[in-house]
Design a protein around this motif. Structure first.
Motif, PDB file in Angstrom:
ATOM      1  N   GLU A  70     -19.355  11.522 -26.106  1.00  0.00           N
ATOM      2  CA  GLU A  70     -19.341  10.505 -25.063  1.00  0.00           C
ATOM      3  C   GLU A  70     -20.749  10.030 -24.706  1.00  0.00           C
ATOM      4  N   ALA A  71     -21.718  10.946 -24.623  1.00  0.00           N
ATOM      5  CA  ALA A  71     -23.075  10.556 -24.241  1.00  0.00           C
ATOM      6  C   ALA A  71     -23.698   9.603 -25.255  1.00  0.00           C
ATOM      7  N   GLU A  72     -23.373   9.784 -26.541  1.00  0.00           N
ATOM      8  CA  GLU A  72     -23.864   8.847 -27.562  1.00  0.00           C
ATOM      9  C   GLU A  72     -23.214   7.488 -27.392  1.00  0.00           C
ATOM     10  N   LEU A  73     -21.930   7.478 -27.112  1.00  0.00           N
ATOM     11  CA  LEU A  73     -21.215   6.215 -26.889  1.00  0.00           C
ATOM     12  C   LEU A  73     -21.754   5.502 -25.651  1.00  0.00           C
ATOM     13  N   THR A  94     -17.839   0.248 -28.618  1.00  0.00           N
ATOM     14  CA  THR A  94     -17.720   1.674 -28.892  1.00  0.00           C
ATOM     15  C   THR A  94     -16.265   2.090 -29.046  1.00  0.00           C
ATOM     16  N   CYS A  95     -16.061   3.172 -29.797  1.00  0.00           N
ATOM     17  CA  CYS A  95     -14.760   3.826 -29.863  1.00  0.00           C
ATOM     18  C   CYS A  95     -14.989   5.304 -30.141  1.00  0.00           C
ATOM     19  N   GLN A  96     -14.350   6.148 -29.359  1.00  0.00           N
ATOM     20  CA  GLN A  96     -14.511   7.589 -29.513  1.00  0.00           C
ATOM     21  C   GLN A  96     -13.427   8.147 -30.438  1.00  0.00           C
ATOM     22  N   ASP A 119     -13.087   8.712 -20.584  1.00  0.00           N
ATOM     23  CA  ASP A 119     -12.407   7.711 -19.757  1.00  0.00           C
ATOM     24  C   ASP A 119     -13.258   6.454 -19.617  1.00  0.00           C
ATOM     25  N   ARG A 120     -14.356   6.395 -20.401  1.00  0.00           N
ATOM     26  CA  ARG A 120     -15.240   5.229 -20.337  1.00  0.00           C
ATOM     27  C   ARG A 120     -15.237   4.401 -21.621  1.00  0.00           C
ATOM     28  N   HIS A 121     -14.569   4.902 -22.666  1.00  0.00           N
ATOM     29  CA  HIS A 121     -14.580   4.217 -23.955  1.00  0.00           C
ATOM     30  C   HIS A 121     -13.184   4.239 -24.565  1.00  0.00           C
TER      31      HIS A 121
END
Length: 233
Positions: free
Chosen positions: A183-186, A196-198, A210-212
């Motif tokens: 998540e931190a990289e995204l 972005t997509c995780q 919950d941010r990407h």
């Protein structure tokens, strides 16, 4: 929204199982590191990395610093470079084969065939990246990529790194889709203006963001992000 013009992907936990890196690649390099460094210390490319280690850790023996970084899984450029050199010998003599999730190769081939630019950004060295894709269980996938980037560009959790990547790729950030499990990289890529997509792969135990946008695999990425061939992925 139009599909992206380029896809920038992480490796570990995204295209490749974390277990392969943790349980195969790292032990392979660690077991060989002391003898390998001693044997190759005068080689110019190895000598340059050893000099950088001395600069970074004054007064500490190079091997001690390397082993400590390996124990910490530190994302340190000279360590990653030397690991890549050791892995290269393993790939070339057949002792190693790059593990790739089975859903990844068909998606990469489909996206490349549709004209999307494919790029890699990983904490592993460029050398290691090319090896894992070039000697993969699915054959030579390295030829599908237009470029490879490592931490010489900058840290993967720093927005400026992604801004520099967009310049190097000659693609506006808004037209780049970054794929990672972290998540931190995204967050950093999004701060630089990238899409972005995780990847949330069940076997790796990734916590969904919950941010990407999230996807369980590359077909899911295609469907979620409007990439070519989503219906057939």
């Amino acid at each position: 929204m139009l599909p992206p013009a380029a896809i920038l992907t992480d490796i570990e936990g995204t295209t490749t199982p974390i277990a392969f890196v943790r349980d195969v690649l790292f032990p392979f390099a660690r077991a060989r590191l002391p003898e390998w460094v001693e044997t190759h210390a005068q080689r110019p490319d190895v000598a340059a990395e050893l000099a950088e280690i001395r600069r970074m850790t004054p007064g500490k023996p190079e091997l001690q610093a390397l082993l400590q970084w390996m124990d910490q899984d530190a994302k340190v450029t000279p360590l990653k470079a030397l690991q890549g050199m050791i892995w290269r010998e393993g790939y070339l003599n057949g002792a190693l084969k790059g593990a790739i999730y089975p859903d990844v190769p068909p998606a990469l081939r489909r996206w490349a065939g549709a004209g999307l630019g494919l790029y890699v950004y990983s904490s592993g060295s460029v050398e290691a990246q090319k090896l894992i894709f070039g000697h993969s269980t699915a054959g030579d996938l390295a030829r599908l990529f237009s470029g490879f980037f490592d931490t010489r560009v900058g840290g993967k959790r720093e927005p400026d790194s992604y801004a520099r990547l967009a310049i190097a790729m000659h693609v506006p950030p808004v037209e780049i889709l970054f794929l990672s499990d972290v998540e931190a990289e995204l967050d950093a890529a999004a701060a630089a203006g990238m899409r972005t997509c995780q990847l949330v792969r069940a076997e790796d135990g990734t916590e969904p963001s919950d941010r990407h946008p999230t996807a369980a695999d590359f077909p899911g990425v295609a469907a979620r992000m409007g990439l070519p061939g989503a219906a057939r992925a």
